[in-house]
Write a protein that holds these residues in place. Structure first.
Motif, PDB file in Angstrom:
ATOM      1  N   VAL A 192       0.863  -1.180   0.000  1.00 35.79           N
ATOM      2  CA  VAL A 192       0.000   0.000   0.000  1.00 35.79           C
ATOM      3  C   VAL A 192       0.899   1.230   0.000  1.00 35.79           C
ATOM      4  N   THR A 195       2.734   3.474   3.050  1.00 35.03           N
ATOM      5  CA  THR A 195       2.425   2.806   4.314  1.00 35.03           C
ATOM      6  C   THR A 195       3.335   1.591   4.452  1.00 35.03           C
ATOM      7  N   THR A 198       1.343  -4.455   3.513  1.00 37.21           N
ATOM      8  CA  THR A 198       1.315  -5.275   2.311  1.00 37.21           C
ATOM      9  C   THR A 198       0.066  -6.128   2.357  1.00 37.21           C
ATOM     10  N   LEU A 199      -0.762  -6.048   1.321  1.00 34.52           N
ATOM     11  CA  LEU A 199      -1.957  -6.878   1.217  1.00 34.52           C
ATOM     12  C   LEU A 199      -1.605  -8.167   0.487  1.00 34.52           C
ATOM     13  N   ALA A 232      -3.166  -9.191   5.518  1.00 36.58           N
ATOM     14  CA  ALA A 232      -2.280  -8.024   5.419  1.00 36.58           C
ATOM     15  C   ALA A 232      -1.124  -8.191   6.395  1.00 36.58           C
TER      16      ALA A 232
END
Length: 285
Positions: A192, A195, A198-199, A232
Motif C-alpha cells: 500500500v 504505508t 502489504t496486502l 495483510a
C-alpha cells in the motif's frame, strides 16, 4: 505439512529480503543465508489446522548460491490433526533451483516432509514448480506441487471411526495403500503506497485421496477441495519484525467431512477446516 512454505512462511521470506539487501558497491555474494522465526495463532496448511487451532512456533533457514541453487529447512510444532507422535514436530527439508526468466523467475525443487520421532510412514516427498513475476504493483506467484504415490498419502482408513479402531489395536481398511496428491495454487501481494502495509491473497486446489492416511490424517482429507486466504502484513519500522493478520477458509463443509470424524475436529469439537482469523508476529534475520 506445508508446500515449501505456508502462506505465512512465504510472507516471512518476503519480509526478510530487505534485511539482507546489499550495498550497491558490495560485490555479489556467492553464498547467502536467510532465515525467519514466527509465532502464529494457528498453523494452517492448505486451509486445514495442523496445531488444533492453537499457537504454533515456527522457523526456517535457507542457504542460497549465486548460481540459483538453494537448500533449507523449516519447522513447526503440531497438535491434534497434525500429531504424529515423537516430538509432535514437523520438519521440512527442501532444495531446488531458481532462475530468472523474463521479468520474473522459475523455481523447481522438492520438499521432504518428516516428523522427528514419529511414524516414519507419514514422511513423504513432494516436487514443486513455481513461476513468479510482477504486473504493475502486484507480485504474483503460481505453483504446482505433485507428490507421486507414497504410503503417507495412501487411503489407509476409509473413515475416522476406523482410524480410531486402529489406535485401539484394530486393523486398517486398506493397510499399505499408496496414493498421490496434486496441489495447485496462486498467490498475490501488493504494497500500500506510503504505508508499511502489504496486502496478500492466496487460493489453492487439492486433489488427493478422500480418506485417512497411516496416522489418521490426510494431505487432501476430502479428496478434492479449495482453500483461500486474504490478509495483510505490517512491517514495524526500525525493527526486523512484521505483524500479520489473515482470514483463512476452505469449501469443506460439515456434511462433506462427516466421515472423517472424530479425527477432523479440534479438542473443542470445531471443524479444523472452518474459517479462521490467523494472527502472526515474525522476525527476519
Amino acid at each position: 505439512m506445508k508446500l515449501s512454505l505456508t502462506i505465512a512462511g512465504a510472507a516471512l521470506l518476503v519480509a526478510a529480503q530487505p534485511a539482507f539487501a546489499q550495498d550497491a558497491t558490495d560485490p555479489p555474494r556467492e553464498i547467502t543465508v536467510t532465515g525467519s522465526v514466527a509465532l502464529v495463532s494457528d498453523y494452517r496448511f492448505r486451509g486445514v489446522s495442523q496445531s488444533d487451532e492453537n499457537i504454533a512456533v515456527q522457523g526456517g533457514l535457507t542457504v542460497s548460491h549465486s548460481s540459483g541453487l538453494y537448500a533449507g529447512t523449516w519447522a513447526s510444532n503440531l497438535a491434534g490433526w497434525g500429531t504424529f507422535g515423537g516430538s509432535n514436530t514437523e520438519l521440512d527439508l527442501y532444495a531446488g533451483f531458481k532462475k530468472p526468466i523474463g521479468g520474473g523467475a522459475i523455481d523447481v525443487g522438492l520438499t521432504w516432509y518428516m516428523y522427528p520421532g514419529g511414524s516414519d510412514k507419514t514422511d513423504f516427498a513432494e516436487p514443486y514448480v513455481k513461476l513468479s513475476g510482477t504486473i504493475g504493483p502486484l507480485s504474483l506467484l503460481a505453483g504446482v506441487a505433485y507428490a507421486p504415490k507414497q504410503e503417507a498419502l495412501g487411503n489407509w482408513s476409509f473413515t475416522g471411526a476406523n482410524a480410531q479402531d486402529v489406535l485401539a489395536g484394530g486393523d486398517y481398511d486398506r493397510a499399505g495403500a499408496k496414493d498421490d496428491n496434486l496441489y495447485l495454487w496462486g498467490d498475490a501481494s501488493a504494497g500500500v503506497p506510503n504505508t508499511p502495509l502489504t496486502l496478500k491473497g492466496h487460493i489453492g486446489y487439492s486433489d488427493g485421496n478422500p480418506g485417512l492416511g497411516p496416522n489418521g490424517t490426510s494431505v487432501a482429507p476430502t479428496g478434492k477441495y479449495w482453500d483461500w486466504l486474504l490478509g495483510a502484513d505490517m512491517a514495524i519500522k526500525g525493527t526486523p519484525l512484521t505483524v500479520g493478520v489473515a482470514y483463512a477458509d476452505t469449501d469443506i463443509g460439515k456434511a462433506e467431512s462427516a466421515y472423517l470424524l472424530p479425527n477432523f475436529s479440534s479438542a473443542k469439537g470445531k471443524s479444523i477446516a472452518d474459517a479462521q482469523v490467523v494472527f502472526s508476529v515474525s522476525a527476519a534475520f
